[in-house]
Write a protein that holds these residues in place. Structure first.
Motif, short mmCIF file in Angstrom:
data_model
loop_
_atom_site.label_atom_id
_atom_site.label_comp_id
_atom_site.label_asym_id
_atom_site.label_seq_id
_atom_site.Cartn_x
_atom_site.Cartn_y
_atom_site.Cartn_z
N VAL A 48 0.84 -1.20 0.00
CA VAL A 48 0.00 0.00 0.00
C VAL A 48 0.88 1.25 0.00
N TYR A 49 1.95 1.23 0.78
CA TYR A 49 2.88 2.36 0.78
C TYR A 49 3.46 2.60 -0.62
N VAL A 50 3.83 1.52 -1.30
CA VAL A 50 4.42 1.66 -2.64
C VAL A 50 3.39 2.21 -3.62
N VAL A 51 2.17 1.69 -3.56
CA VAL A 51 1.10 2.18 -4.43
C VAL A 51 0.89 3.68 -4.21
N CYS A 52 0.80 4.10 -2.95
CA CYS A 52 0.59 5.52 -2.64
C CYS A 52 1.78 6.37 -3.07
N ALA A 53 2.99 5.84 -2.87
CA ALA A 53 4.20 6.59 -3.23
C ALA A 53 4.31 6.81 -4.73
N LEU A 54 3.81 5.87 -5.51
CA LEU A 54 3.90 6.00 -6.97
C LEU A 54 2.92 7.02 -7.53
N GLY A 55 1.81 7.24 -6.84
CA GLY A 55 0.85 8.23 -7.31
C GLY A 55 -0.30 7.62 -8.08
N ARG A 56 -1.34 8.40 -8.22
CA ARG A 56 -2.61 7.95 -8.80
C ARG A 56 -2.49 7.49 -10.25
N LYS A 57 -1.57 8.07 -11.00
CA LYS A 57 -1.51 7.78 -12.44
C LYS A 57 -0.82 6.47 -12.77
N VAL A 58 -0.14 5.86 -11.81
CA VAL A 58 0.58 4.61 -12.06
C VAL A 58 -0.22 3.45 -11.47
N GLN A 59 -0.80 2.62 -12.34
CA GLN A 59 -1.49 1.43 -11.82
C GLN A 59 -0.48 0.32 -11.66
N LEU A 60 -0.21 0.01 -10.42
CA LEU A 60 0.78 -1.00 -10.08
C LEU A 60 0.10 -2.36 -9.94
N ARG A 61 0.69 -3.36 -10.55
CA ARG A 61 0.23 -4.74 -10.34
C ARG A 61 1.14 -5.36 -9.28
N VAL A 62 0.56 -6.13 -8.39
CA VAL A 62 1.31 -6.71 -7.27
C VAL A 62 1.14 -8.22 -7.27
N MET A 63 2.25 -8.94 -7.09
CA MET A 63 2.19 -10.39 -6.90
C MET A 63 2.04 -10.63 -5.40
N ALA A 64 0.97 -11.33 -5.03
CA ALA A 64 0.68 -11.56 -3.61
C ALA A 64 0.33 -13.02 -3.37
N LYS A 65 0.55 -13.47 -2.15
CA LYS A 65 0.28 -14.88 -1.84
C LYS A 65 -1.18 -15.21 -2.08
N ALA A 66 -1.42 -16.39 -2.64
CA ALA A 66 -2.76 -16.81 -3.05
C ALA A 66 -3.74 -16.86 -1.89
N GLU A 67 -3.23 -17.08 -0.68
CA GLU A 67 -4.11 -17.18 0.49
C GLU A 67 -4.94 -15.91 0.69
N LEU A 68 -4.36 -14.77 0.34
CA LEU A 68 -5.08 -13.50 0.51
C LEU A 68 -6.32 -13.41 -0.36
N PHE A 69 -6.28 -14.09 -1.51
CA PHE A 69 -7.40 -14.03 -2.45
C PHE A 69 -8.58 -14.89 -1.99
N ARG A 70 -8.37 -15.70 -0.96
CA ARG A 70 -9.45 -16.53 -0.42
C ARG A 70 -10.16 -15.87 0.77
N ILE A 71 -9.70 -14.68 1.17
CA ILE A 71 -10.34 -13.95 2.27
C ILE A 71 -11.53 -13.18 1.71
N PRO A 72 -12.73 -13.39 2.29
CA PRO A 72 -13.91 -12.67 1.78
C PRO A 72 -13.68 -11.16 1.74
N VAL A 73 -14.23 -10.52 0.78
CA VAL A 73 -14.15 -9.09 0.50
C VAL A 73 -12.74 -8.70 0.01
N LEU A 74 -11.70 -8.97 0.82
CA LEU A 74 -10.33 -8.64 0.40
C LEU A 74 -9.99 -9.36 -0.90
N GLY A 75 -10.30 -10.65 -0.96
CA GLY A 75 -10.01 -11.42 -2.17
C GLY A 75 -10.73 -10.87 -3.39
N PHE A 76 -11.99 -10.47 -3.20
CA PHE A 76 -12.76 -9.88 -4.29
C PHE A 76 -12.10 -8.61 -4.79
N ILE A 77 -11.69 -7.75 -3.85
CA ILE A 77 -11.06 -6.48 -4.21
C ILE A 77 -9.74 -6.71 -4.93
#
Length: 196
Positions: A48-77
């Motif tokens: 989140v810090y890196v996303v904010c530091a880059l600014g609104r115009k840079v859409q950053l893609r992030v590689m994240a552990k798959a377990e996070l994608f199984r958490i309700p709401v967070l995974g959807f987002i």
């Protein structure tokens, strides 16, 4: 830009600015196009810090552990914001292919080479995934250092180092060479912290 990413960015930016402010160093070093951004990882807030530091115009893609994608709401987002799930502990071919596609489409990709959160002073090992992706997509690597001490209302420094290209002398590197390059990357990340 992904619409959900834009909306989420606006909300997160305000919350972070109020609760977890940041200061950016070296943002101007970010190259245009595809680049593998690699940082130290001490908190779940680091991406989140890196996303904010880059600014609104840079859409950053992030590689994240798959377990996070199984958490309700967070995974959807995470899915809707086009983050990339990675199954850790094995060779995740789908994640590698998606990472290469993102980079070849001239987008920045964030990876934490240590593969998990590591507290300051703890021993860690660099995984070679970031350098492998950078080599295959033929894009530069950019080290980032995020201050490890994070407390509410205390400012965190996000430092972008010099981007650099990996040298392979026209051949595919061995596993040992990849590991050496990953170790060098981790050293560059830590060296940024020593400059603070």
């Amino acid at each position: 830009m992904n619409k959900l990413y834009a909306v989420a960015y606006a909300v997160v930016w305000v919350l972070m600015k109020l609760l977890f402010p940041w200061r950016v160093h070296g943002r101007e070093r970010l190259p245009d196009g595809g680049v593998v951004l690699c940082g130290n990882h001490t908190s779940f807030l680091d991406p989140v810090y890196v996303v904010c530091a880059l600014g609104r115009k840079v859409q950053l893609r992030v590689m994240a552990k798959a377990e996070l994608f199984r958490i309700p709401v967070l995974g959807f987002i995470l899915k809707k914001a086009e983050m990339i799930p990675v199954n850790r502990g094995k060779s995740d071919v789908a994640a590698v292919k998606e990472g290469i596609r993102v980079l070849r489409n001239q987008n920045p990709l964030l990876i934490f080479p240590e593969g998990t959160r590591v507290q300051e002073g703890e021993e860690s090992v660099a995984h070679a995934g970031a350098v492998v992706l950078a080599a295959r997509a033929d894009v530069p690597v950019m080290p980032i250092y995020i201050s490890p001490k994070k407390r509410i209302f205390r400012r965190v420094d996000v430092t972008f180092g010099e981007p650099y290209r990996l040298e392979y002398a026209g051949r595919k590197p061995t596993a040992e060479e990849n590991q050496a390059l990953a170790n060098e990357l981790l050293q560059r990340i830590r060296a940024l912290g020593e400059e603070e």
